[in-house]
Design a protein around this motif. Structure first.
Motif, mmCIF file in Angstrom:
data_model
loop_
_atom_site.group_PDB
_atom_site.id
_atom_site.type_symbol
_atom_site.label_atom_id
_atom_site.label_comp_id
_atom_site.label_asym_id
_atom_site.label_seq_id
_atom_site.Cartn_x
_atom_site.Cartn_y
_atom_site.Cartn_z
ATOM 1 N N PHE A 46 0.839 -1.198 0.000
ATOM 2 C CA PHE A 46 0.000 0.000 0.000
ATOM 3 C C PHE A 46 0.882 1.259 0.000
ATOM 4 O O PHE A 46 0.930 2.012 0.977
ATOM 5 C CB PHE A 46 -0.914 -0.063 1.225
ATOM 6 C CG PHE A 46 -2.075 0.883 1.206
ATOM 7 C CD1 PHE A 46 -2.191 1.887 0.259
ATOM 8 C CD2 PHE A 46 -3.086 0.762 2.163
ATOM 9 C CE1 PHE A 46 -3.255 2.754 0.256
ATOM 10 C CE2 PHE A 46 -4.157 1.630 2.173
ATOM 11 C CZ PHE A 46 -4.245 2.632 1.214
ATOM 12 N N HIS A 47 1.608 1.461 -1.112
ATOM 13 C CA HIS A 47 2.467 2.647 -1.234
ATOM 14 C C HIS A 47 2.890 2.789 -2.691
ATOM 15 O O HIS A 47 2.772 1.835 -3.470
ATOM 16 C CB HIS A 47 3.709 2.498 -0.332
ATOM 17 C CG HIS A 47 4.395 1.172 -0.490
ATOM 18 N ND1 HIS A 47 4.262 0.149 0.404
ATOM 19 C CD2 HIS A 47 5.185 0.688 -1.473
ATOM 20 C CE1 HIS A 47 4.949 -0.901 -0.005
ATOM 21 N NE2 HIS A 47 5.510 -0.595 -1.162
ATOM 22 N N THR A 48 3.419 3.954 -3.064
ATOM 23 C CA THR A 48 3.826 4.182 -4.451
ATOM 24 C C THR A 48 4.928 3.187 -4.839
ATOM 25 O O THR A 48 5.786 2.856 -4.035
ATOM 26 C CB THR A 48 4.362 5.619 -4.662
ATOM 27 O OG1 THR A 48 5.345 5.880 -3.675
ATOM 28 C CG2 THR A 48 3.281 6.652 -4.550
ATOM 29 N N VAL A 72 6.310 -0.521 11.146
ATOM 30 C CA VAL A 72 5.369 0.387 11.823
ATOM 31 C C VAL A 72 4.309 0.849 10.812
ATOM 32 O O VAL A 72 4.651 1.333 9.733
ATOM 33 C CB VAL A 72 6.120 1.602 12.408
ATOM 34 C CG1 VAL A 72 5.136 2.595 13.016
ATOM 35 C CG2 VAL A 72 7.132 1.153 13.445
ATOM 36 N N GLY A 73 3.034 0.701 11.163
ATOM 37 C CA GLY A 73 1.955 1.008 10.212
ATOM 38 C C GLY A 73 2.014 0.022 9.060
ATOM 39 O O GLY A 73 1.961 0.395 7.899
ATOM 40 N N GLY A 74 2.108 -1.247 9.426
ATOM 41 C CA GLY A 74 2.386 -2.316 8.455
ATOM 42 C C GLY A 74 1.226 -2.660 7.534
ATOM 43 O O GLY A 74 1.361 -3.526 6.669
ATOM 44 N N ILE A 94 2.921 -3.645 13.197
ATOM 45 C CA ILE A 94 1.951 -3.026 14.110
ATOM 46 C C ILE A 94 1.153 -2.016 13.315
ATOM 47 O O ILE A 94 1.700 -1.293 12.477
ATOM 48 C CB ILE A 94 2.640 -2.396 15.344
ATOM 49 C CG1 ILE A 94 1.574 -1.816 16.290
ATOM 50 C CG2 ILE A 94 3.664 -1.328 14.970
ATOM 51 C CD1 ILE A 94 2.073 -1.586 17.696
ATOM 52 N N ASP A 95 -0.176 -1.994 13.548
ATOM 53 C CA ASP A 95 -1.015 -1.070 12.788
ATOM 54 C C ASP A 95 -2.209 -0.638 13.638
ATOM 55 O O ASP A 95 -2.729 -1.395 14.449
ATOM 56 C CB ASP A 95 -1.514 -1.727 11.495
ATOM 57 C CG ASP A 95 -1.981 -0.686 10.488
ATOM 58 O OD1 ASP A 95 -1.186 -0.331 9.600
ATOM 59 O OD2 ASP A 95 -3.135 -0.209 10.610
ATOM 60 N N LEU A 96 -2.622 0.609 13.374
ATOM 61 C CA LEU A 96 -3.748 1.215 14.092
ATOM 62 C C LEU A 96 -5.082 0.532 13.774
ATOM 63 O O LEU A 96 -5.993 0.515 14.598
ATOM 64 C CB LEU A 96 -3.821 2.680 13.622
ATOM 65 C CG LEU A 96 -4.601 3.700 14.387
ATOM 66 C CD1 LEU A 96 -4.095 3.808 15.822
ATOM 67 C CD2 LEU A 96 -4.474 5.068 13.692
HETATM 68 C C1 LIG Z 1 -0.973 3.787 3.248
HETATM 69 S S1 LIG Z 1 -1.018 2.516 4.457
HETATM 70 C C2 LIG Z 1 0.604 1.793 4.312
HETATM 71 C C3 LIG Z 1 0.628 0.375 4.831
HETATM 72 C C4 LIG Z 1 1.978 -0.338 4.719
HETATM 73 N N1 LIG Z 1 3.043 0.399 5.376
HETATM 74 C C5 LIG Z 1 2.336 -0.583 3.283
HETATM 75 O O1 LIG Z 1 3.201 0.133 2.769
HETATM 76 O O2 LIG Z 1 1.775 -1.510 2.668
HETATM 77 C C6 LIG Z 1 -0.879 3.451 5.985
HETATM 78 C C7 LIG Z 1 -1.023 2.564 7.207
HETATM 79 O O3 LIG Z 1 -0.614 3.313 8.352
HETATM 80 C C8 LIG Z 1 -1.455 2.957 9.426
HETATM 81 N N2 LIG Z 1 -1.388 4.035 10.428
HETATM 82 C C9 LIG Z 1 -1.719 5.334 10.281
HETATM 83 N N3 LIG Z 1 -1.519 6.017 11.428
HETATM 84 C C10 LIG Z 1 -1.040 5.129 12.323
HETATM 85 C C11 LIG Z 1 -0.636 5.197 13.692
HETATM 86 N N4 LIG Z 1 -0.702 6.339 14.381
HETATM 87 N N5 LIG Z 1 -0.191 4.070 14.295
HETATM 88 C C12 LIG Z 1 -0.121 2.889 13.609
HETATM 89 N N6 LIG Z 1 -0.502 2.762 12.322
HETATM 90 C C13 LIG Z 1 -0.948 3.859 11.674
HETATM 91 C C14 LIG Z 1 -2.809 2.798 8.782
HETATM 92 O O4 LIG Z 1 -3.719 2.083 9.577
HETATM 93 C C15 LIG Z 1 -2.444 2.109 7.467
HETATM 94 O O5 LIG Z 1 -2.453 0.725 7.592
#
Ligand SMILES: C[S@@+](CC[C@H](N)C(=O)[O-])C[C@H]1O[C@@H](n2cnc3c(N)ncnc32)[C@H](O)[C@@H]1O
Length: 276
Positions: A46-48, A72-74, A94-96
């Motif tokens: 989920f990224h460019t 982080v934010g996986g 870890i993800d929100l």
């Molecule tokens: C655009 S996605 C990217 C996901 C992953 N890093 C990837 O590249 O496939 C952004 C992610 O960041 C998580 N996120 C945003 N704010 C957060 C926080 N404060 N703590 C943990 N995760 C967070 C979201 O829930 C979401 O899954």
């Protein structure tokens, strides 16, 4: 007033996600057939620049077998699974978003990588890990949802071993305003972009020294141009995860990049001792 964290969580709520994925993945074969991280790349990176960007970041960060890595934010776990498979490391994500974590566990089961990859729900601003627990930390397309960057980067520094690498791949503000909605925010209220210089200042102030610092904007623009020519990837893709308006969110990211409003930064920084 709604807390911004709740609004970000709402953006990634993805109701019924695991069931939706289960149905969409029937296109690849029966439920008991093992899937590869590469097969899932259109929906779980989920990224460019998708999988290519994750592979480059892992190479720059020098991730090797036996390392313990935190993502982080996986998200739904694509980068974590890819790293575990191609680099032989152990990865904790870890993800929100609780639905994302549930989906990440389901997809990890389907790839048979559960022995080396695990996920938990939690905030990047209060990482539930010991000081110095990880050899490397990854942060891909997450910082743009987080206003309190000092707290974010300080907590990442805390859980990273001194000498370990922090690998970050994120969106930065270039000029003016942006077109919304974008993939990480439907309104400006949940988008917390910094310039490249401000991002660097915040990360370095948290106890890091740059090893690699790269403007990835041109590569991202090339990727957008290619997508515009070839059309969206075959289903299942990120639209399966984020819902039917994802094409509009992705198109706005493309416009913002092409019009010079946003840029992309890829960097790896070493965790330096506290007093240096
Ligand atoms: C655009 S996605 C990217 C996901 C992953 N890093 C990837 O590249 O496939 C952004 C992610 O960041 C998580 N996120 C945003 N704010 C957060 C926080 N404060 N703590 C943990 N995760 C967070 C979201 O829930 C979401 O899954």
């Amino acid at each position: 007033m709604t807390d911004v964290l709740d609004e970000v969580r709402d953006h990634y709520r993805a109701t019924g996600l695991t069931e939706r994925l289960r149905m969409a993945l029937a296109a690849f074969g029966p439920e008991d057939q093992r899937l590869t991280p590469q097969q899932l790349a259109a929906l779980d990176q989920f990224h460019t620049r998708g999988l290519a960007a994750t592979a480059e970041l892992a190479e720059l960060a020098g991730i090797t077998a036996g390392m313990s890595v935190l993502d982080v934010g996986g998200g739904i776990g694509g980068p974590a699974r890819f790293l575990a498979e191609t680099r032989g490391c152990r990865v904790t994500g870890i993800d929100l978003s609780a639905p994302f974590v549930e989906a990440a566990r389901y997809l990890t089961d389907r790839t048979g990588l559960g022995g080396r990859v695990s996920f938990e729900t939690g905030s990047a601003l209060a990482l539930p890990f010991e000081d110095g627990q990880f050899d490397a930390v990854l942060l891909q397309h997450v910082a743009m949802n987080i206003a309190d960057r000092m707290r974010l980067y300080r907590d990442i520094r805390r859980v990273l071993k001194t000498g370990g690498n922090f690998a970050t791949f994120d969106v930065v503000e270039l000029s003016g305003t942006q077109h919304f909605p974008v993939p990480w925010a439907r309104t400006p209220a949940t988008s917390s972009l910094l310039t490249e210089a401000a991002t660097r200042a915040a990360i370095e102030a948290a106890g890091f020294r740059a090893r690699h610092w790269r403007d990835d904007t041109e590569a991202a623009k090339g990727w957008i141009a290619q997508l515009r020519q070839s059309g969206p990837p075959a289903s299942p893709n990120l639209g399966t995860v984020m819902g039917p308006d994802f094409a509009e969110l992705a198109a706005n990211l493309g416009r913002n990049l092409m019009e010079g409003r946003l840029g992309i930064l890829m960097a790896v920084l070493e965790a330096v001792p506290a007093n240096s």
